[in-house]
Design a protein around this motif. Structure first.
Motif, PDB file in Angstrom:
ATOM      1  N   GLU A  73      16.966  -9.327  12.492  1.00  0.00           N
ATOM      2  CA  GLU A  73      16.118  -9.300  13.633  1.00  0.00           C
ATOM      3  C   GLU A  73      14.968  -8.345  13.297  1.00  0.00           C
ATOM      4  O   GLU A  73      13.791  -8.506  13.660  1.00  0.00           O
ATOM      5  CB  GLU A  73      16.577  -8.752  15.120  1.00  0.00           C
ATOM      6  N   THR A  74      14.904  -7.296  12.446  1.00  0.00           N
ATOM      7  CA  THR A  74      14.042  -6.385  12.219  1.00  0.00           C
ATOM      8  C   THR A  74      13.716  -6.610  10.751  1.00  0.00           C
ATOM      9  O   THR A  74      14.242  -6.604   9.900  1.00  0.00           O
ATOM     10  CB  THR A  74      14.467  -4.717  12.312  1.00  0.00           C
ATOM     11  N   LYS A  75      12.304  -6.720  10.508  1.00  0.00           N
ATOM     12  CA  LYS A  75      11.878  -6.766   8.967  1.00  0.00           C
ATOM     13  C   LYS A  75      10.572  -6.307   8.992  1.00  0.00           C
ATOM     14  O   LYS A  75       9.830  -6.187   9.925  1.00  0.00           O
ATOM     15  CB  LYS A  75      11.531  -8.328   8.609  1.00  0.00           C
ATOM     16  N   TYR A  76      10.379  -5.546   7.761  1.00  0.00           N
ATOM     17  CA  TYR A  76       8.997  -4.858   7.563  1.00  0.00           C
ATOM     18  C   TYR A  76       8.248  -5.544   6.853  1.00  0.00           C
ATOM     19  O   TYR A  76       8.521  -5.989   5.526  1.00  0.00           O
ATOM     20  CB  TYR A  76       9.649  -3.480   7.046  1.00  0.00           C
ATOM     21  N   ILE A  77       6.715  -5.164   7.030  1.00  0.00           N
ATOM     22  CA  ILE A  77       5.563  -5.530   5.958  1.00  0.00           C
ATOM     23  C   ILE A  77       5.070  -4.393   5.604  1.00  0.00           C
ATOM     24  O   ILE A  77       4.534  -3.647   6.518  1.00  0.00           O
ATOM     25  CB  ILE A  77       4.754  -6.566   6.531  1.00  0.00           C
ATOM     26  N   ILE A  78       5.227  -4.237   4.374  1.00  0.00           N
ATOM     27  CA  ILE A  78       4.461  -3.202   3.749  1.00  0.00           C
ATOM     28  C   ILE A  78       3.083  -3.394   2.742  1.00  0.00           C
ATOM     29  O   ILE A  78       3.308  -4.385   2.032  1.00  0.00           O
ATOM     30  CB  ILE A  78       5.389  -2.067   2.985  1.00  0.00           C
ATOM     31  N   CYS A  79       2.201  -2.896   3.111  1.00  0.00           N
ATOM     32  CA  CYS A  79       1.137  -2.951   2.455  1.00  0.00           C
ATOM     33  C   CYS A  79       0.738  -1.781   1.333  1.00  0.00           C
ATOM     34  O   CYS A  79       0.812  -0.512   1.858  1.00  0.00           O
ATOM     35  CB  CYS A  79      -0.337  -3.013   3.151  1.00  0.00           C
ATOM     36  N   LYS A 202      16.604  -2.698   5.768  1.00  0.00           N
ATOM     37  CA  LYS A 202      16.074  -3.905   6.448  1.00  0.00           C
ATOM     38  C   LYS A 202      15.277  -4.636   5.303  1.00  0.00           C
ATOM     39  O   LYS A 202      14.511  -4.114   4.360  1.00  0.00           O
ATOM     40  CB  LYS A 202      15.445  -3.767   7.676  1.00  0.00           C
ATOM     41  N   PRO A 203      15.208  -6.200   5.510  1.00  0.00           N
ATOM     42  CA  PRO A 203      14.478  -7.001   4.662  1.00  0.00           C
ATOM     43  C   PRO A 203      12.990  -6.353   4.750  1.00  0.00           C
ATOM     44  O   PRO A 203      12.495  -6.304   5.921  1.00  0.00           O
ATOM     45  CB  PRO A 203      14.789  -8.310   5.409  1.00  0.00           C
ATOM     46  N   THR A 204      12.482  -6.222   3.430  1.00  0.00           N
ATOM     47  CA  THR A 204      11.131  -5.793   3.697  1.00  0.00           C
ATOM     48  C   THR A 204      10.225  -6.480   2.595  1.00  0.00           C
ATOM     49  O   THR A 204      10.628  -6.723   1.429  1.00  0.00           O
ATOM     50  CB  THR A 204      11.108  -4.077   3.268  1.00  0.00           C
ATOM     51  N   LEU A 205       9.068  -6.702   3.014  1.00  0.00           N
ATOM     52  CA  LEU A 205       7.984  -7.515   2.169  1.00  0.00           C
ATOM     53  C   LEU A 205       6.954  -6.250   1.662  1.00  0.00           C
ATOM     54  O   LEU A 205       6.378  -5.828   2.586  1.00  0.00           O
ATOM     55  CB  LEU A 205       7.315  -8.593   2.991  1.00  0.00           C
ATOM     56  N   VAL A 206       6.847  -6.245   0.557  1.00  0.00           N
ATOM     57  CA  VAL A 206       5.920  -5.129  -0.107  1.00  0.00           C
ATOM     58  C   VAL A 206       4.813  -6.096  -1.023  1.00  0.00           C
ATOM     59  O   VAL A 206       5.294  -6.708  -2.012  1.00  0.00           O
ATOM     60  CB  VAL A 206       6.538  -4.192  -0.923  1.00  0.00           C
ATOM     61  N   ASN A 207       3.597  -5.904  -0.507  1.00  0.00           N
ATOM     62  CA  ASN A 207       2.634  -6.498  -1.294  1.00  0.00           C
ATOM     63  C   ASN A 207       1.453  -5.556  -1.533  1.00  0.00           C
ATOM     64  O   ASN A 207       1.090  -4.860  -0.603  1.00  0.00           O
ATOM     65  CB  ASN A 207       2.065  -7.916  -0.489  1.00  0.00           C
ATOM     66  N   ASN A 208       0.783  -5.956  -2.543  1.00  0.00           N
ATOM     67  CA  ASN A 208      -0.425  -5.090  -2.939  1.00  0.00           C
ATOM     68  C   ASN A 208      -1.747  -5.517  -1.823  1.00  0.00           C
ATOM     69  O   ASN A 208      -1.845  -6.629  -1.273  1.00  0.00           O
ATOM     70  CB  ASN A 208      -0.686  -5.548  -4.327  1.00  0.00           C
ATOM     71  N   VAL A 209      -2.786  -4.332  -1.833  1.00  0.00           N
ATOM     72  CA  VAL A 209      -3.572  -4.814  -0.954  1.00  0.00           C
ATOM     73  C   VAL A 209      -4.435  -5.983  -1.404  1.00  0.00           C
ATOM     74  O   VAL A 209      -4.738  -6.635  -0.420  1.00  0.00           O
ATOM     75  CB  VAL A 209      -4.741  -3.536  -1.079  1.00  0.00           C
ATOM     76  N   GLU A 210      -4.768  -6.090  -2.617  1.00  0.00           N
ATOM     77  CA  GLU A 210      -5.604  -7.336  -3.011  1.00  0.00           C
ATOM     78  C   GLU A 210      -4.720  -8.661  -2.854  1.00  0.00           C
ATOM     79  O   GLU A 210      -5.281  -9.624  -2.318  1.00  0.00           O
ATOM     80  CB  GLU A 210      -5.815  -7.428  -4.362  1.00  0.00           C
ATOM     81  N   THR A 211      -3.358  -8.750  -3.114  1.00  0.00           N
ATOM     82  CA  THR A 211      -2.652  -9.887  -2.842  1.00  0.00           C
ATOM     83  C   THR A 211      -2.800 -10.100  -1.336  1.00  0.00           C
ATOM     84  O   THR A 211      -3.260 -11.495  -0.857  1.00  0.00           O
ATOM     85  CB  THR A 211      -1.276  -9.600  -3.089  1.00  0.00           C
ATOM     86  N   LEU A 212      -2.501  -9.179  -0.306  1.00  0.00           N
ATOM     87  CA  LEU A 212      -2.708  -9.619   1.131  1.00  0.00           C
ATOM     88  C   LEU A 212      -4.091 -10.035   1.427  1.00  0.00           C
ATOM     89  O   LEU A 212      -4.409 -10.849   2.167  1.00  0.00           O
ATOM     90  CB  LEU A 212      -2.377  -8.576   1.739  1.00  0.00           C
ATOM     91  N   ALA A 213      -5.160  -9.447   0.871  1.00  0.00           N
ATOM     92  CA  ALA A 213      -6.513  -9.890   1.162  1.00  0.00           C
ATOM     93  C   ALA A 213      -6.913 -11.395   0.602  1.00  0.00           C
ATOM     94  O   ALA A 213      -7.827 -11.946   1.363  1.00  0.00           O
ATOM     95  CB  ALA A 213      -7.442  -8.702   0.195  1.00  0.00           C
ATOM     96  N   ASN A 214      -6.077 -11.891  -0.244  1.00  0.00           N
ATOM     97  CA  ASN A 214      -6.165 -13.132  -0.495  1.00  0.00           C
ATOM     98  C   ASN A 214      -5.761 -14.231   0.325  1.00  0.00           C
ATOM     99  O   ASN A 214      -6.105 -15.341   0.293  1.00  0.00           O
ATOM    100  CB  ASN A 214      -5.493 -13.468  -1.905  1.00  0.00           C
TER     101      ASN A 214
END
Ligand SMILES: Cc1cc2nc3c(=O)[nH]c(=O)nc-3n(C[C@H](O)[C@H](O)[C@H](O)COP(=O)(O)O)c2cc1C
Ligand code: SF4
Ligand code: FES
Lengths: 431, 159
Positions: A73-79, A202-214
């Motif tokens: 139920e809890t998941k994190y998104i990290i930039c 918890k399940p966590t998505l880590v993405n780089n700044v430029e990846t997310l900007a795309n």
């Protein structure tokens, strides 16, 4: 030159929602929230062939799918805005020039994978970017793009900014997670990988700044159109940060497929007056040092892989012939010695031995056996270290031993061709 | 222990948050509130109490992150980038210029407490290498003359 990313930081004022929208901002988010199901977004990102821009070049869509597949139920998104790789300053341009773009990417990511809370982890060396992000989040909350019931849907998501404070290792995703939890940033053993078990387990998505900007760009133009940029193996564009001895230094957006030679001599206007090319380091201090005859290498994941080179963060450092190769390698080694988190032996001890041996070499008191030991230690670090820091730390050393062994041997014989090292008991000035 | 200092530290904790995961954020805020750009032993003890973490944990975090300091620093902390891109642009000459102008070595504080010198890894200003950071401000494209005038400017401002 391509400008699908750069148009945002060139054409818009950083905190102006109006200008952001005039340039296509929030089109991706509106489409995602109002017209697409989460799985459709995942499919779109997968088919865009986007690969992570933080260094490891992992397929972004796949990572998103792994995170979405978890039923928590809890998941994190990290930039990941830790940008600590020496020679890299491209995320900074996005953070300060158009913070909305990566935040829009984070909101879309959260909606697609079921993320409940976001964190932006930004290095302490960028106080202005941190301020900008906090302000941008404030503006977006006021306008209903963040917080409860985003754009009048049932979807809620909020973002907190967290600060690094002078630790390169915290760019490594599991060390970053440790840092957000309030610990020293030491890398974790993988697996488990963050999409399965990350922040607070918890399940966590880590993405780089430029990846997310795309991401907003892919959603608004569509994966097919996005793939028209770049090459078959490498879709889209790349922000490169160029430093060293070229005329035009800075951040440039280039399409994948361009050669290193074009970057140096076209995009960057060649070398500075009176200087002669010596080597180019690709991907920051963790990257390979390439001689002139490899400048036909393309910025293309397949071409790079076939030559055993990694793109890393997309940093390009051009060194001219007044640079002492050994002084440069020593500065690089000292960086890794200082930044090693100390958790595993090959990296913690290996880096110490490497700097000690290099010290002997620049002082002109090393022997041929020392060179053999140096190679041995470097290979052990590469093979045996726990995380990417220790594994990549000897890359510059190993590639220069391969392409520029002569300069190592000269130093062992007591000669420094640039005159930077004073040899044979004389004073060493390059420290 | 100095009561004022402890109160001030507790106030920072109230502002930033009192859960253990905020340890680094709290330490940053404590250091930022210090004229000498460091965290004193007393403050470290208050932080560990205030967040309910052991002193060794607080010490571990405070020493892991190299922008945090447990040693008194100058009012102006001069951070000299010694990463490879700055090396290629001859940062070693700039490092020497700072040392000579201030009469101290890297790692030291001037007698008047105004300046301290330390090394720092890449600060993302490589396009204007050699670069340094003085408190929050970045200075790039440096040469010996610029180093001198930057220091003179600060000294003038402080008089
Ligand atoms: C020592 C080390 C430092 C790293 N530093 C960064 C960094 O500053 N920024 C970043 O995005 N990724 C960095 N990475 C890569 C991350 O671990 C991770 O792969 C990345 O954030 C994933 O995002 P992406 O898939 O969007 O590239 C680093 C990795 C290592 C081993
Ligand atoms: S490789 Fe280096 S940085 Fe990574 S875990 Fe081992 S000691 Fe730490
Ligand atoms: S290497 Fe000095 S600022 Fe990047």
């Amino acid at each position: 030159m391509a400008n699908i990313l750069s148009k945002f930081y060139v054409k818009t004022k950083p905190l102006s929602i109006k200008e952001y929208k005039e340039n296509g901002g929030f089109e991706g988010l509106e489409k995602a929230l109002h017209k697409m199901k989460p799985q459709e977004i995942l499919d779109e990102v997968i088919s865009s062939n986007l690969k992570g821009r933080g260094g490891a070049t992992f397929p972004t869509g796949l990572k998103w799918q792994f995170t979405a597949n978890e039923s928590n139920e809890t998941k994190y998104i990290i930039c990941n805005a830790d940008e600590g790789e020496p020679g890299t300053f491209k995320d900074k341009v996005l953070l300060e020039g158009c913070p909305f773009l990566l935040i829009e990417g984070m909101i879309i990511a959260a909606y697609a994978v079921g993320g409940t809370k976001g964190y932006i982890y930004i290095r302490g060396e960028y106080p202005k970017s941190k301020e900008m992000l906090r302000n941008a989040i404030g503006v977006l909350k006021d306008e209903g793009y963040l917080g409860d019931k985003i754009l009048d849907t049932d979807f809620s998501f909020d973002i907190e900014v967290r600060s690094g404070y002078g630790a390169y290792i915290c760019g490594e995703e599991t060390a970053l997670i440790e840092s957000i939890e309030g610990n020293p940033g030491r890398a974790r053993t993988k697996p488990p990988y963050p999409p399965n078990k990350g922040l607070w387990g918890k399940p966590t998505l880590v993405n780089n700044v430029e990846t997310l900007a795309n991401i907003p760009i892919i959603l608004s133009m569509g994966a097919e159109k996005f793939k028209e940029y770049g090459t078959a193996s490498s879709s889209g564009t790349k922000l490169i940060s160029v430093s060293g001895s070229v005329v035009n230094k800075g951040v440039f957006e280039v399409e994948f497929g361009v050669t290193l030679k074009d970057i140096v001599y076209e995009t960057c206007g060649g070398l500075t007056e009176n200087s002669k090319f010596k080597f180019l380091q690709l991907g920051g201090s963790a990257g390979a040092c390439l001689p002139e005859n490899l400048l036909d290498t393309k910025l293309d994941f397949d071409d790079l892989r076939s030559r055993n080179i990694s793109l890393g963060s997309g940093a390009i450092l051009v060194a001219d012939d007044t640079t002492c190769l050994l002084g440069f390698i020593k500065a690089t080694a000292e960086f890794f010695e200082h930044e090693s988190c100390g958790k595993c032996t090959p990296c913690r001890e290996g880096n110490k031995h490497v700097t000690k041996l290099l010290d002997k070499i620049v002082n002109g008191v090393a022997t041929v056996e020392d060179l053999e030991i140096l190679k041995d230690v470097a290979l052990t670090m590469k093979e045996m270290s726990l995380c990417g820091l220790g594994q990549a730390a000897p890359t510059a050393l190993l590639t220069t031993l391969n392409y520029f062994e002569g300069e190592y041997n000269e130093h062992i014989k007591g000669y420094c061709r640039t005159g930077v090292c004073f040899m044979k008991g004389g004073e060493v000035v390059n420290e | 222990m100095c009561i004022v200092l402890e109160d001030k530290t507790m106030e920072i904790i109230d502002n930033v948050g009192n859960t253990p995961d905020k340890l680094l954020e709290v330490l940053i805020a404590v250091q930022e509130s210090s004229e000498e750009n460091y965290i004193s032993e007393e403050q470290l003890v208050s932080v560990s109490k205030g967040l309910g973490v052991t002193l060794s944990k607080a010490y571990g975090v405070a020493t892991f992150y190299s922008m945090l300091s447990l040693k008194q620093r100058g009012k102006y902390v001069i951070q000299l980038c010694n990463s490879a891109p700055c090396y290629v642009n001859k940062a070693f000459e700039i490092i020497r210029a700072f040392e000579e102008n201030l009469g101290i070595k890297v790692g030291e504080v001037t007698d008047d407490g105004l300046f301290s010198l330390e090394f720092v890894s890449c600060i993302g200003a490589c396009h204007m290498a050699p670069a340094v950071k003085i408190n929050d401000e970045v200075f790039g494209n440096l040469d010996r003359f610029k180093v001198k005038s930057i220091l003179e400017e600060i000294i003038r401002r402080e008089r």
